[in-house]
Design an enzyme around this catalytic site. Structure first.
Site, PDB file in Angstrom:
ATOM      1  N   LYS A 203       0.850  -1.181   0.000  1.00  0.00           N
ATOM      2  CA  LYS A 203       0.000   0.000   0.000  1.00  0.00           C
ATOM      3  C   LYS A 203       0.890   1.237   0.000  1.00  0.00           C
ATOM      4  O   LYS A 203       1.704   1.430   0.900  1.00  0.00           O
ATOM      5  CB  LYS A 203      -0.885  -0.013   1.243  1.00  0.00           C
ATOM      6  CG  LYS A 203      -1.780   1.189   1.347  1.00  0.00           C
ATOM      7  CD  LYS A 203      -2.758   1.005   2.487  1.00  0.00           C
ATOM      8  CE  LYS A 203      -3.570   2.249   2.707  1.00  0.00           C
ATOM      9  NZ  LYS A 203      -4.479   2.087   3.852  1.00  0.00           N
ATOM     10  N   LYS A 256      -2.247  -1.474  -3.853  1.00  0.00           N
ATOM     11  CA  LYS A 256      -3.119  -0.317  -3.778  1.00  0.00           C
ATOM     12  C   LYS A 256      -2.300   0.963  -3.801  1.00  0.00           C
ATOM     13  O   LYS A 256      -1.321   1.025  -3.066  1.00  0.00           O
ATOM     14  CB  LYS A 256      -3.895  -0.424  -2.469  1.00  0.00           C
ATOM     15  CG  LYS A 256      -4.748   0.743  -2.122  1.00  0.00           C
ATOM     16  CD  LYS A 256      -5.351   0.502  -0.777  1.00  0.00           C
ATOM     17  CE  LYS A 256      -6.041   1.766  -0.323  1.00  0.00           C
ATOM     18  NZ  LYS A 256      -6.580   1.643   0.988  1.00  0.00           N
TER      19      LYS A 256
HETATM   20  C1  PBG Z   1      -7.282   3.092   5.561  1.00  0.00           C
HETATM   21  C2  PBG Z   1      -7.707   2.959   4.175  1.00  0.00           C
HETATM   22  C3  PBG Z   1      -7.560   3.926   3.202  1.00  0.00           C
HETATM   23  C4  PBG Z   1      -8.154   3.440   2.050  1.00  0.00           C
HETATM   24  C5  PBG Z   1      -8.626   2.168   2.334  1.00  0.00           C
HETATM   25  N1  PBG Z   1      -8.324   1.880   3.658  1.00  0.00           N
HETATM   26  C6  PBG Z   1      -7.010   5.279   3.297  1.00  0.00           C
HETATM   27  C7  PBG Z   1      -5.651   5.496   3.755  1.00  0.00           C
HETATM   28  O1  PBG Z   1      -4.824   4.598   3.915  1.00  0.00           O
HETATM   29  O2  PBG Z   1      -5.332   6.627   3.986  1.00  0.00           O
HETATM   30  C8  PBG Z   1      -8.230   4.178   0.764  1.00  0.00           C
HETATM   31  C9  PBG Z   1      -9.267   3.753  -0.162  1.00  0.00           C
HETATM   32  C10 PBG Z   1      -9.570   4.726  -1.220  1.00  0.00           C
HETATM   33  O3  PBG Z   1      -8.932   5.777  -1.363  1.00  0.00           O
HETATM   34  O4  PBG Z   1     -10.497   4.430  -1.968  1.00  0.00           O
HETATM   35  N2  PBG Z   1      -6.747   2.026   6.158  1.00  0.00           N
HETATM   36 ZN    ZN Z   2      -6.072   3.104   8.060  1.00  0.00          ZN
END
Ligand code: PBG
Ligand code: ZN
Length: 333
Positions: A203, A256
């Site tokens: 991520k 992601k």
């Molecule tokens: C948080 C989380 C996020 C998303 C999914 N889970 C945001 C982040 O890490 O700041 C983002 C999903 C999206 O932008 O559609 N754990």
């Molecule tokens: Zn989070």
């Protein structure tokens, strides 16, 4: 006289692509069952709030779930991933582990309405913590440092609580070190050894999460996520992250965001061909396509299908996307 005679694949390209011919030779296909729809569950009643940067997406309360689930079933969407907007935030995210919490309740309601629906519960603390970080913060340093190990305990508890409510899969998204092992250990001890883990192993610290933060009301008050999310400049590091999570026992991997990281999806799939791989087409990817389409600058349906094809072609087995319902509708037509 010399006549150029192309090889068969080239000749196929020259042929008129009728739907039947295209289907016959098409390498990558988007099926409804590749798509997971994210849902934002708000505490309270009668809530159906549009999210401004995500046209067509809403925060909905539990009482609105029935209509939503009906339409998902009708469209043939087989899976959802849940994010909660709790009534209270605190410094430890206790609300996230409550048996009557907003996500736990939503899981029960969805399962009662559609037992076949695959329900994935996102496991993280950012929606539940007042500062918006993905882990508990140790404020002694004044640096908003996340306390990794204290966070693990709470994540394990949260995952167990979701499993107890009936979640089919838990998906830790906070990029804490050791989160897969901690959650696996917790689930196994609680009798949930049959519940798989889908780790957001790779991520990135991406600007594309902006609209999501509005959707779940978890903008960061201070600091940034660079100490736990990955640097967009790094790809080899993604393989090390994936390797660690596989070693800790994750059942599935995720990359992601998706579109800006197709090379990473490809490399992770090559390195772990036998581990199911998901990709998350995140809120910013959705917002960009929606905005361009709303201006008439691109054809929404064609761009969406092309983006999803690129993600699958890169190596993803399934895709979490806010377009899931729209695509299911197009595929039906
Ligand atoms: C948080 C989380 C996020 C998303 C999914 N889970 C945001 C982040 O890490 O700041 C983002 C999903 C999206 O932008 O559609 N754990
Ligand atoms: Zn989070």
């Amino acid at each position: 006289m010399f006549q150029f005679s192309p090889q068969l694949p080239l000749r196929m390209r020259r042929m008129r692509r009728t739907p039947a011919l295209r289907a016959l030779v098409q390498e990558t296909v988007i099926n409804k069952n590749d798509l997971i729809m994210p849902l934002f569950i708000a505490s309270g009643e009668g809530i159906c709030n549009p999210i401004s940067a995500m046209p067509g997406c809403f925060q909905i309360s539990i009482d609105k779930l029935e209509d939503e689930v009906k339409s998902l079933v009708e469209l043939g969407i087989g899976g959802v991933i849940l994010f909660g907007i709790p009534a209270f935030k605190d410094s430890l995210g206790h609300e996230s582990c409550r048996d009557d919490g907003v996500v736990q309740t939503a899981i029960r309601v969805i399962k009662a309405l559609a037992s076949e629906m695959l329900v994935i519960a996102d496991v993280c603390l950012c929606e539940y913590l007042e500062h918006g970080h993905c882990g508990v913060v140790n404020d002694e340093t004044g640096q908003m440092d996340v306390d990794n190990d204290e966070t693990l305990q709470i994540l394990a508890e949260q995952a167990e609580s979701f499993a107890h409510a009936g979640a089919d899969i838990v998906a830790p998204s906070g990029m804490m070190d050791g989160m897969v092992a901690a959650i696996r250990h917790g689930l196994d001890n609680a009798g949930f050894d049959h519940i798989p883990i889908l780790s957001y192993a790779v991520k990135y610290a991406s600007a594309l999460y902006g609209p999501f933060r509005e959707a779940v009301e978890c903008q960061l008050k201070t600091g940034n996520r660079l100490t736990y999310q990955m640097d967009p400049a790094n790809a080899a590091e993604a393989l090390r992250e994936a390797e660690l999570d596989v070693a800790e026992g994750t059942d599935m991997l995720m990359v992601k965001p998706a579109s800006f990281y197709l090379d990473v999806i490809h490399r992770v799939k090559q390195a772990f061909p036998d581990v199911p791989l998901g990709a998350y087409q995140v809120s910013g990817e959705y917002a960009m396509i929606k905005a361009a389409a709303a201006n008439g600058w691109v054809d929404e349906q064609r761009v969406v299908m092309e983006s999803l094809l690129s993600i699958k072609r890169a190596g993803a087995d399934f895709i979490i996307t806010y377009f899931a319902k729209a695509v299911a509708g197009w595929l039906k037509a």
